[in-house]
Every structure is written in structure tokens, then in C-alpha cells.
Design a protein around this motif. Structure first.
Motif, PDB file in Angstrom:
ATOM      1  N   ASN A 198      29.725 -60.105 -42.866  1.00 15.79           N
ATOM      2  CA  ASN A 198      30.656 -60.139 -43.997  1.00 15.79           C
ATOM      3  C   ASN A 198      30.035 -60.746 -45.241  1.00 15.79           C
ATOM      4  N   THR A 199      29.116 -61.695 -45.070  1.00 13.44           N
ATOM      5  CA  THR A 199      28.530 -62.347 -46.244  1.00 13.44           C
ATOM      6  C   THR A 199      27.639 -61.378 -47.018  1.00 13.44           C
ATOM      7  N   THR A 200      26.937 -60.509 -46.303  1.00 11.16           N
ATOM      8  CA  THR A 200      26.098 -59.524 -46.982  1.00 11.16           C
ATOM      9  C   THR A 200      26.954 -58.488 -47.697  1.00 11.16           C
ATOM     10  N   VAL A 201      28.058 -58.095 -47.072  1.00 12.95           N
ATOM     11  CA  VAL A 201      28.997 -57.182 -47.734  1.00 12.95           C
ATOM     12  C   VAL A 201      29.510 -57.801 -49.031  1.00 12.95           C
ATOM     13  N   GLU A 202      29.851 -59.073 -48.984  1.00  7.34           N
ATOM     14  CA  GLU A 202      30.333 -59.752 -50.178  1.00  7.34           C
ATOM     15  C   GLU A 202      29.246 -59.850 -51.241  1.00  7.34           C
ATOM     16  N   LEU A 203      28.007 -60.074 -50.809  1.00  5.76           N
ATOM     17  CA  LEU A 203      26.891 -60.125 -51.754  1.00  5.76           C
ATOM     18  C   LEU A 203      26.744 -58.803 -52.498  1.00  5.76           C
ATOM     19  N   MET A 204      26.871 -57.684 -51.798  1.00  3.94           N
ATOM     20  CA  MET A 204      26.747 -56.381 -52.458  1.00  3.94           C
ATOM     21  C   MET A 204      27.807 -56.233 -53.549  1.00  3.94           C
TER      22      MET A 204
ATOM     23  N   MET B 153      25.305 -50.887 -49.649  1.00  2.10           N
ATOM     24  CA  MET B 153      23.936 -51.343 -49.418  1.00  2.10           C
ATOM     25  C   MET B 153      23.157 -50.188 -48.810  1.00  2.10           C
ATOM     26  N   TRP B 154      22.206 -49.651 -49.566  1.00  5.16           N
ATOM     27  CA  TRP B 154      21.418 -48.506 -49.103  1.00  5.16           C
ATOM     28  C   TRP B 154      20.217 -48.948 -48.279  1.00  5.16           C
ATOM     29  N   GLU B 155      19.847 -50.203 -48.400  1.00  4.70           N
ATOM     30  CA  GLU B 155      18.701 -50.738 -47.688  1.00  4.70           C
ATOM     31  C   GLU B 155      19.077 -51.209 -46.282  1.00  4.70           C
ATOM     32  N   VAL B 156      18.085 -51.305 -45.398  1.00  5.65           N
ATOM     33  CA  VAL B 156      18.239 -52.063 -44.160  1.00  5.65           C
ATOM     34  C   VAL B 156      18.009 -53.527 -44.520  1.00  5.65           C
ATOM     35  N   ALA B 157      18.918 -54.400 -44.138  1.00  2.00           N
ATOM     36  CA  ALA B 157      18.799 -55.820 -44.480  1.00  2.00           C
ATOM     37  C   ALA B 157      18.342 -56.606 -43.260  1.00  2.00           C
ATOM     38  N   ILE B 158      17.091 -57.056 -43.276  1.00  2.00           N
ATOM     39  CA  ILE B 158      16.513 -57.808 -42.163  1.00  2.00           C
ATOM     40  C   ILE B 158      16.629 -59.306 -42.454  1.00  2.00           C
ATOM     41  N   TRP B 159      17.100 -60.064 -41.451  1.00  2.00           N
ATOM     42  CA  TRP B 159      17.127 -61.516 -41.594  1.00  2.00           C
ATOM     43  C   TRP B 159      15.701 -62.051 -41.443  1.00  2.00           C
ATOM     44  N   GLU B 160      15.112 -62.376 -42.596  1.00  2.00           N
ATOM     45  CA  GLU B 160      13.712 -62.797 -42.629  1.00  2.00           C
ATOM     46  C   GLU B 160      13.489 -64.096 -41.860  1.00  2.00           C
ATOM     47  N   ASP B 161      14.392 -65.047 -42.018  1.00  2.00           N
ATOM     48  CA  ASP B 161      14.161 -66.342 -41.391  1.00  2.00           C
ATOM     49  C   ASP B 161      14.602 -66.398 -39.926  1.00  2.00           C
ATOM     50  N   VAL B 162      15.091 -65.286 -39.406  1.00  2.00           N
ATOM     51  CA  VAL B 162      15.404 -65.201 -37.981  1.00  2.00           C
ATOM     52  C   VAL B 162      14.260 -64.542 -37.214  1.00  2.00           C
TER      53      VAL B 162
END
Length: 355
Positions: A264-270, A280-289
Motif C-alpha cells: 500500500n505504501t508504494t501505491v500511495e507513493l505513485m 507504476m509501470w516499473e517492477v519495484a524491487i526492495w533494494e534493502d531486503v
């Protein structure tokens, strides 16, 4: 194709269709001629309100749309007679019946992942196999989850890092706009077979992937979530894996440390970024995970199911017409026009110190 502008029709003005329409209108080398549908409700009336020419997909639909007060510009056949490419975004399993009409009209056709690979004989993800679609009569843009699989695993494969991949997909129950029609509530429903369809579907684009997927539907309606265990070809560092992912298009990075701790937080960011429809057209990878241990990597990412295939569809249009023979060029054109990113947030400003 010698003409400067590709004339495009969209058959089906639903979740994907309306996003394709918006994207086509954003491209400098494309012109939306019109959309076709079978309904005259709020969705198609919204298109009319945007001065989009509306056509009836069937004779029965024509009568119903006119009765609803929709100004019908003509039939699907009329629309096809004026375009170079049709993007079929009709509901799952309907598009196959439209193939004869597209062939009779002599237009190129882009289908979506709900149709079988056999419908077109070709499945498409731009970064993986753009060249094999150039000049074809039709192709099929694979599903949202399969698109993400090919993007992410393909990036590691292209860097000669990936030996095999095993993934678990937590799927949204239904599209947000259809949640009133029913869905999964207060439970998780595993898919009844392993592998789930995304792994075999990815093989239609990258036949040499060693991939197995499992999936389940969960009680939410926004975006899918993937978890991957990756066997690498050798011992590698975390930074090597990240660099391979950064080298590929249409992969962005988010961080738990930035407060992006759930779907939900990424949806809100968009939405905060002003993305159309919050897409969001990109794949969103959690970098720090992302973690790497010797020759294994572990990662999780988010897939915006309503939007991820839109840039692929735009590139498929160019590939079929041959207007842009090079995949990297088309990807860059699409990504620039849509405003796609590799990082969603600005880098933090570091405080200056004396000394």
C-alpha cells in the motif's frame, strides 16, 4: 513502414485498454484513431468525455450504445479500415475470436496475456525478444506477473548470473475496480497446481530459463508481491546482483528504510508522484531486503498489475509495424514519454560538516 505516425485502435476500453489509450496519446510517433467496445456505461462515456472516437464492436452493441446516448462513430470494421495496428484488450478468451476480423482487415494486432500463446505464436517482453516481433502480424504481451518474471530474471540471466529460479507469488484477489463483484476475503487461496502458469508462460519468451513458480490469491486488490530464491551460476556479491538488475530497463528500487514497508505504501507513493491513475509501470524491487549468500540470492518485489504491461504494449506496436527496428531505441522512447524511473525518490541530502 514508411509513415511517420502509427495509427492505432484499441478494442476494449477496460482496465488495460484505457491505459493503453493514454499511453498511445503520449507517444510522439502514434495516433489514437478510436476505441471499440460493447458497453455504453460510465467507462465508455468517460472516453466520450475525452473526445475519443467510440466504435461499436458488434451490431448488438451498436444499438445498445446508441440507446444509452453514446455517439457511435461506426463499427469495429470501420475502425479497422483506418488503422495500422489494433490493440485487443477485450476480456480474457474473447480476443481469439477477433483474429479473423483483424486478418481480414489486414491490420497488425497486439493481444494481452489472458490469451494463449498459440493464438499468436509469439509472446512478447520488450527487453527479451523485441527483435523477433519486428514485422510480425501479431504478438501477445504476456501477463503482468510473467512480464515481471522476464524483466527481473532476464536481467540476471543476461549478466550470466542466473542458474535457476524458484518463486512464490502472492496475487491480488481482483482488480480494484471490480472488488464489488466478489473476491477473496480473510483468507489466502493457493493455486491448485505447481508450477503456476507464470513460469511456463515465461518460457514462451525466454525458453532457456530454469524457473518454477507457485502462487496464491490473497485478500487485497492492489498489486502482486513476488518472493524469489535464485541459484546463481557462481559465488557473487550483493552489489554484483544489484548492478545486474540496475543494468536492465523498467526495474526500479524501493527501500524499507524510506518507509515503503508494504504494498500500500508504494501505491500511495505513485499517487504522490502524480502518476496517472497512480500507476507504476516499473517492477519495484526492495533494494534493502535483497540478500546474497555465496551462490544464492533472495529478493522480493512488487508488480502493479494494472499498469506494468502498458510500456510493453507500446513497444509491441512499434515492433509489429517495424517503425523502430531496434528494441533498445523503442524502450527508451516509451520510457521517456511515460516518465519512467529507476529511483522514485530523490537521494537524501547529506549534512555538511566543518573540517
Amino acid at each position: 513502414m514508411t509513415q511517420d505516425v502509427i495509427r492505432v485502435a484499441v478494442n476494449g476500453y477496460g482496465v488495460i485498454g484505457k491505459r493503453v489509450v493514454d499511453a498511445v496519446c503520449t507517444m510522439p510517433d502514434m495516433e489514437l484513431v478510436g476505441v471499440a467496445d460493447v458497453v455504453g456505461d460510465w467507462r465508455i462515456r468517460a472516453a466520450v468525455g475525452q473526445n475519443i472516437a467510440v466504435f461499436a464492436s458488434t451490431g448488438q452493441a451498436d444499438a445498445a450504445m446508441r440507446a444509452a446516448g453514446v455517439p457511435v462513430a461506426g463499427s469495429l470494421e470501420d475502425l479497422l479500415a483506418t488503422v495500422d495496428v489494433v490493440v485487443d484488450t477485450t476480456p480474457k478468451k474473447i480476443a481469439t475470436a477477433n483474429v479473423p476480423a483483424y486478418r481480414a482487415a489486414g491490420v497488425k494486432a497486439v493481444f494481452q496475456g489472458g490469451e494463449a500463446h498459440a493464438t499468436t505464436g509469439h509472446s512478447f517482453v520488450a527487453q527479451a525478444n523485441y527483435a523477433t516481433a519486428v514485422g510480425r502480424d501479431m504478438t501477445r504481451v504476456v501477463s503482468c506477473n510473467t512480464t515481471s518474471v522476464v524483466r527481473v530474471l532476464g536481467a540476471l540471466q543476461d549478466a550470466s548470473l542466473l542458474a535457476r529460479a524458484r518463486g512464490v507469488l502472492i496475487r491480488r484477489a481482483t482488480d480494484p475496480g471490480e472488488s464489488h463483484l466478489g473476491g477473496v476475503m480473510n483468507t489466502v487461496v493457493p493455486e491448485a497446481s505447481i508450477p503456476s502458469h507464470q513460469g511456463p508462460d515465461a518460457l514462451t519468451v525466454r525458453p532457456d530459463l530454469d524457473v518454477v513458480t507457485m502462487a496464491a490469491k490473497a485478500a487485497h486488490t492492489q498489486t502482486h508481491n513476488h518472493y524469489w530464491t535464485l541459484q546463481l551460476t557462481r559465488r557473487a556479491s550483493r552489489e554484483e546482483v544489484l548492478e545486474a538488475l540496475r543494468a536492465a530497463p523498467r526495474i526500479a528500487f524501493i527501500k524499507m528504510a524510506d518507509g515503503l514497508t508494504g504494498l500500500n505504501t508504494t501505491v500511495e507513493l505513485m499517487r504522490d508522484l502524480g502518476r496517472p491513475r497512480g500507476d507504476m509501470w516499473e517492477v519495484a524491487i526492495w533494494e534493502d531486503v535483497l540478500a546474497v549468500q555465496d551462490d544464492e540470492a533472495f529478493l522480493t518485489y512488487q508488480v502493479y498489475n494494472e499498469a506494468i504491461v502498458i510500456p510493453e504494449t507500446i513497444d509491441a506496436i512499434r515492433a509489429l509495424t517495424g517503425s523502430v527496428p531496434d528494441g533498445a531505441t523503442s524502450i527508451a522512447m516509451t520510457d521517456q514519454a511515460l516518465g519512467m524511473r529507476r529511483e522514485f525518490l530523490p537521494q537524501p541530502v547529506r549534512a555538511l560538516t566543518d573540517g
